[in-house]
Enzyme design. Sequence first.
Site, PDB file in Angstrom:
ATOM      1  N   HIS A 471       0.815  -1.216   0.000  1.00  0.00           N
ATOM      2  CA  HIS A 471       0.000   0.000   0.000  1.00  0.00           C
ATOM      3  C   HIS A 471       0.854   1.273   0.000  1.00  0.00           C
ATOM      4  CE1 HIS A 471      -3.210  -2.661   2.156  1.00  0.00           C
ATOM      5  NE2 HIS A 471      -3.216  -2.856   0.855  1.00  0.00           N
TER       6      HIS A 471
HETATM    7  C1  LIG Z   1       0.113  -7.495  -4.736  1.00  0.00           C
HETATM    8  C2  LIG Z   1      -0.813  -6.386  -4.309  1.00  0.00           C
HETATM    9  C3  LIG Z   1      -1.857  -6.663  -3.426  1.00  0.00           C
HETATM   10  C4  LIG Z   1      -2.716  -5.637  -3.015  1.00  0.00           C
HETATM   11  N1  LIG Z   1      -3.818  -5.958  -2.272  1.00  0.00           N
HETATM   12  C5  LIG Z   1      -4.766  -5.009  -2.059  1.00  0.00           C
HETATM   13  C6  LIG Z   1      -6.029  -5.365  -1.490  1.00  0.00           C
HETATM   14  O1  LIG Z   1      -6.310  -6.529  -1.199  1.00  0.00           O
HETATM   15  N2  LIG Z   1      -6.925  -4.357  -1.298  1.00  0.00           N
HETATM   16  C7  LIG Z   1      -6.665  -3.053  -1.617  1.00  0.00           C
HETATM   17  O2  LIG Z   1      -7.519  -2.183  -1.382  1.00  0.00           O
HETATM   18  N3  LIG Z   1      -5.481  -2.707  -2.156  1.00  0.00           N
HETATM   19  C8  LIG Z   1      -4.551  -3.659  -2.422  1.00  0.00           C
HETATM   20  N4  LIG Z   1      -3.390  -3.317  -3.053  1.00  0.00           N
HETATM   21  C9  LIG Z   1      -3.117  -1.894  -3.324  1.00  0.00           C
HETATM   22  C10 LIG Z   1      -3.954  -1.271  -4.442  1.00  0.00           C
HETATM   23  O3  LIG Z   1      -4.206  -2.202  -5.462  1.00  0.00           O
HETATM   24  C11 LIG Z   1      -3.201  -0.038  -4.954  1.00  0.00           C
HETATM   25  O4  LIG Z   1      -3.036   0.887  -3.898  1.00  0.00           O
HETATM   26  C12 LIG Z   1      -3.921   0.691  -6.082  1.00  0.00           C
HETATM   27  O5  LIG Z   1      -4.263  -0.209  -7.109  1.00  0.00           O
HETATM   28  C13 LIG Z   1      -3.019   1.809  -6.624  1.00  0.00           C
HETATM   29  O6  LIG Z   1      -3.648   2.450  -7.699  1.00  0.00           O
HETATM   30  P1  LIG Z   1      -2.877   3.501  -8.602  1.00  0.00           P
HETATM   31  O7  LIG Z   1      -3.874   3.997  -9.590  1.00  0.00           O
HETATM   32  O8  LIG Z   1      -2.203   4.487  -7.740  1.00  0.00           O
HETATM   33  O9  LIG Z   1      -1.712   2.688  -9.317  1.00  0.00           O
HETATM   34  P2  LIG Z   1      -1.786   1.371 -10.202  1.00  0.00           P
HETATM   35  O10 LIG Z   1      -3.110   0.707 -10.064  1.00  0.00           O
HETATM   36  O11 LIG Z   1      -0.582   0.574  -9.866  1.00  0.00           O
HETATM   37  O12 LIG Z   1      -1.727   1.905 -11.701  1.00  0.00           O
HETATM   38  C14 LIG Z   1      -0.626   2.525 -12.294  1.00  0.00           C
HETATM   39  C15 LIG Z   1      -0.621   2.121 -13.770  1.00  0.00           C
HETATM   40  O13 LIG Z   1       0.272   2.973 -14.475  1.00  0.00           O
HETATM   41  C16 LIG Z   1       1.019   2.195 -15.385  1.00  0.00           C
HETATM   42  N5  LIG Z   1       2.264   2.907 -15.654  1.00  0.00           N
HETATM   43  C17 LIG Z   1       3.267   3.178 -14.787  1.00  0.00           C
HETATM   44  N6  LIG Z   1       4.247   3.894 -15.389  1.00  0.00           N
HETATM   45  C18 LIG Z   1       3.842   4.088 -16.673  1.00  0.00           C
HETATM   46  C19 LIG Z   1       4.412   4.746 -17.783  1.00  0.00           C
HETATM   47  N7  LIG Z   1       5.592   5.388 -17.691  1.00  0.00           N
HETATM   48  N8  LIG Z   1       3.744   4.728 -18.971  1.00  0.00           N
HETATM   49  C20 LIG Z   1       2.539   4.114 -19.068  1.00  0.00           C
HETATM   50  N9  LIG Z   1       1.951   3.457 -18.037  1.00  0.00           N
HETATM   51  C21 LIG Z   1       2.587   3.462 -16.852  1.00  0.00           C
HETATM   52  C22 LIG Z   1       1.230   0.891 -14.636  1.00  0.00           C
HETATM   53  O14 LIG Z   1       1.604  -0.160 -15.496  1.00  0.00           O
HETATM   54  C23 LIG Z   1      -0.125   0.693 -13.974  1.00  0.00           C
HETATM   55  O15 LIG Z   1      -1.031  -0.004 -14.803  1.00  0.00           O
HETATM   56  C24 LIG Z   1      -2.506  -4.301  -3.468  1.00  0.00           C
HETATM   57  C25 LIG Z   1      -1.462  -4.025  -4.356  1.00  0.00           C
HETATM   58  C26 LIG Z   1      -0.624  -5.047  -4.784  1.00  0.00           C
HETATM   59  C27 LIG Z   1       0.469  -4.730  -5.771  1.00  0.00           C
END
Ligand SMILES: Cc1cc2nc3c(=O)[nH]c(=O)nc-3n(C[C@H](O)[C@H](O)[C@H](O)COP(=O)(O)OP(=O)(O)OC[C@H]3O[C@@H](n4cnc5c(N)ncnc54)[C@H](O)[C@@H]3O)c2cc1C
Length: 535
Positions: A471
């Site tokens: 997280h």
């Molecule tokens: C293994 C794991 C288990 C988890 N379990 C839980 C859970 O059970 N419950 C819960 O609530 N949360 C959980 N989380 C946390 C939650 O999923 C994340 O906090 C949330 O998804 C983050 O969202 P975000 O939009 O910030 O980033 P992300 O969802 O990570 O999205 C970022 C996206 O940007 C893309 N990207 C990055 N750099 C570039 C670039 N330069 N060019 C183009 N694309 C790019 C990435 O590939 C990715 O698809 C977990 C996370 C992980 C990894």
Amino acid sequence: MQETETYDFVIVGAGSAGCVLANRLTASGRYRVLVLEAGPADRNLWLHIPLGFGRLFTDRRFNWCYATEPQPECAGRAVIAPRGKVLGGSSSINGLIYIRGQAEDFNLWRQLGNTGWGYDDVLPYFRKSEANERGADELHGGDGPVAVSNARDQHPLALAYVEAAQQCGFPRNDDFNGVSQEGAGLYQTTTRDGVRCSTATAYLKPARRRANLLVATDALTTRILFEGRRATGIEYCRGGETRTALASREVIVSSGTFNSPQLLQLSGVGPAALLRSFGIPVVADMPGVGEGLNDHYAGRIMLRCREPITLNDAVGGWGGKVKAALHYAVSRRGYLTLAAISAGCFVRAHPLSETPDSQCSMALYSGDSIGGTLHAFPGVTGVCTLLRPESRGYVRIKSADPRQAPAIHPNYLATERDRETVVAGVKAMRRIFRAPAMAHYIAEEIEPGAACDNDDELLDFIRRRGSTTYHPVSTCRMGQDALAVTDERLRVRGISGLRVIDASIMPAVVSGNTNAATIMIGEKGADMVLADADT
Ligand SMILES: Cc1cc2nc3c(=O)[nH]c(=O)nc-3n(C[C@H](O)[C@H](O)[C@H](O)COP(=O)(O)OP(=O)(O)OC[C@H]3O[C@@H](n4cnc5c(N)ncnc54)[C@H](O)[C@@H]3O)c2cc1C
């Protein structure tokens, strides 16, 4: 070869927040939107089967598979740091648990000067995003895009864990997103009819037939383009070609807590000395970009069970795998519908804590390493997450090459209070496993083992064997101070045409799991972007 395209908005990253934005910004039909995702489409079956998360920890096709720098307070170990790299981002590979955090978390954000981010302000966005199978009420949504469901099958060990917590004096809690978070209960998950509901499923898929939305997969954004202090577009690589996409209104960075600050730094927005050391021309000297990384660290204990009723037994051998697959194929029930964790108890472990500071959960499996082979005997894992860590670290580029991972340094267990709280939390969790309802099933604690019975030994064990619960937040923190990266409307300070909208803007990690809060940020961020665009 260079091609140039122009859109109203360019969104970098189709993750938890990026997919929400893609949907909401294209809904009116007024704006043309390009979404760039570094990873592929989400066609693989394991991305949709809840138990698939176990296979995705180490699958480089869909996961950046990062690791932290050696952590000084964790025996010098590098800790795994998985992140989704696929449509849906981390919501496509996560543990599926739906827990938003405490009202106090958001009220703190507001008290830090972020007007509009208190609990009463964000609750409508949680409700807007949610389709809870229990129906709508004043705290829950019933018809939003994200499906939230009860466990389809209640495992006897999960029920026993909740009973054991009650035997320890913790209250029963049937809704961790309800009036109070404290106590023990079964987790709800982001699933519908036994299938994962990522943001790609919930938000992106229904929007993809719109003519004003273009989604480019396998497209790595390498830098943001500027004219002076205005973001004008981005440069990205796809299929071996470098291309340019211009944004007439805004570039929105939704690349997640590790990659959003990395992209800003690569583009010249960050600590000037760091950027210059890699020969990157400075657009804006912003010392806060990448600083303040805040993540949930957890102590993990392992226990051997008396009866072969755990995941180790059910899907460990080929016979079990085939049986579970058939059961799932026919009925969408059984072991493959299980999330990472089935039951938990929110506990005030530290004497000074006024609200729960520890999330003591039970996973229905055990193994020597996370994402590795399961034990050949029946086993479960107790995971105690430190909910409000004081420790802060950073994300800093290690190279000017966008393909190189940045340095990720969460600085786990850096403060005395964090160390005291995690030890107190693990002790509370051990009590639950020793209470009669669980003791009935447990043969012995195998890690750290009963002989580890004082606080110093327990802390030593937690340092050596603990891990993250994935997280990470706060590397592009919103706020009003000199190190804040965005303002409360998620605009990058001092730069026009540029916002960050994802988990990285959280001023501090929420006392729960971060997917729901990130989706809320996407919803609220979309409203802000549209309000500014429409006027
Ligand atoms: C293994 C794991 C288990 C988890 N379990 C839980 C859970 O059970 N419950 C819960 O609530 N949360 C959980 N989380 C946390 C939650 O999923 C994340 O906090 C949330 O998804 C983050 O969202 P975000 O939009 O910030 O980033 P992300 O969802 O990570 O999205 C970022 C996206 O940007 C893309 N990207 C990055 N750099 C570039 C670039 N330069 N060019 C183009 N694309 C790019 C990435 O590939 C990715 O698809 C977990 C996370 C992980 C990894």
